[in-house]
Design a protein around this motif. Structure first.
Motif, PDB file in Angstrom:
ATOM      1  N   LYS A  57      30.653  32.644  52.364  1.00  0.00           N
ATOM      2  CA  LYS A  57      31.073  33.958  51.599  1.00  0.00           C
ATOM      3  C   LYS A  57      30.555  35.206  52.070  1.00  0.00           C
ATOM      4  CE  LYS A  57      29.820  36.321  47.213  1.00  0.00           C
ATOM      5  NZ  LYS A  57      28.981  36.137  46.081  1.00  0.00           N
ATOM      6  N   MET A  85      37.015  34.880  49.162  1.00  0.00           N
ATOM      7  CA  MET A  85      37.121  34.548  47.759  1.00  0.00           C
ATOM      8  C   MET A  85      37.132  32.908  47.828  1.00  0.00           C
ATOM      9  SD  MET A  85      39.776  37.173  46.016  1.00  0.00           S
ATOM     10  CE  MET A  85      41.126  37.091  47.210  1.00  0.00           C
ATOM     11  N   THR A  90      34.328  37.358  44.846  1.00  0.00           N
ATOM     12  CA  THR A  90      35.463  38.096  43.732  1.00  0.00           C
ATOM     13  C   THR A  90      36.300  39.079  44.302  1.00  0.00           C
ATOM     14  OG1 THR A  90      33.806  39.914  42.909  1.00  0.00           O
ATOM     15  CG2 THR A  90      33.478  37.615  41.734  1.00  0.00           C
ATOM     16  N   TRP A  91      37.280  39.308  43.822  1.00  0.00           N
ATOM     17  CA  TRP A  91      38.062  40.414  44.202  1.00  0.00           C
ATOM     18  C   TRP A  91      37.296  41.721  44.293  1.00  0.00           C
ATOM     19  CZ3 TRP A  91      41.721  40.955  47.487  1.00  0.00           C
ATOM     20  CH2 TRP A  91      42.535  42.062  47.611  1.00  0.00           C
ATOM     21  N   ARG A 131      45.733  31.357  47.689  1.00  0.00           N
ATOM     22  CA  ARG A 131      44.572  31.755  46.532  1.00  0.00           C
ATOM     23  C   ARG A 131      45.394  32.956  46.046  1.00  0.00           C
ATOM     24  NH1 ARG A 131      39.671  30.234  44.872  1.00  0.00           N
ATOM     25  NH2 ARG A 131      38.416  31.999  44.193  1.00  0.00           N
TER      26      ARG A 131
END
Length: 143
Positions: A57, A85, A90-91, A131
């Motif tokens: 990540k 993501m 998170t966005w 996604r």
């Protein structure tokens, strides 16, 4: 294109899920160079967890910032954002990683990433992704 070039493109598709024009050209021009480039990129990004300080990540969030700062290619920003993501970002974390590039590199670098993010939110990215973009609910202003 030679069988060696096709083989290298297949390896890249297996790791990334797609290929870029860069990959296609190198597969035709110099499959050995593509093999070495692909192996290095795969190792740097996806290499073993052992001995690594950053999880996947975080590696992809760093790549979002770097590709934004370098006014990187659209595919690089998209791919890094979507992979971050995929591995738990998170966005908002993705967009903040790009925003951090604005301080050392200027707002135009971030502005370019914002255009890409708007397209991703409309599901109109260049790189095929599975996604969805999920925004957090707006926070209510404190009274």
């Amino acid at each position: 294109m030679t069988p060696a070039g096709r083989k290298e493109l297949d390896k890249i598709r297996a790791v990334r899920g797609y290929t870029l024009p860069l990959h296609e050209t190198l597969a035709d021009l110099n499959p050995e160079f593509l093999r070495r480039y692909g192996d290095l990129a795969s190792f740097v990004i996806f290499g073993p967890k052992e001995g690594r300080a950053l999880d996947l990540k975080t590696r992809f969030l760093v790549l979002v910032g770097i590709t934004t700062a370098a006014k990187g290619d659209r595919e690089g920003i998209e791919w890094s954002a979507m992979r971050a993501m995929q591995y738990g970002a998170t966005w908002d974390e993705v967009r903040e990683a790009a925003f951090l590039a604005a301080l050392p590199c200027g707002m135009p670098a971030f502005e370019g990433a914002c255009r890409i993010f708007q397209e991703l939110e409309k599901n109109k990215g260049w790189v095929p992704q599975k996604r969805k973009i999920v925004r957090k609910p707006k926070r209510k202003a404190a009274k």
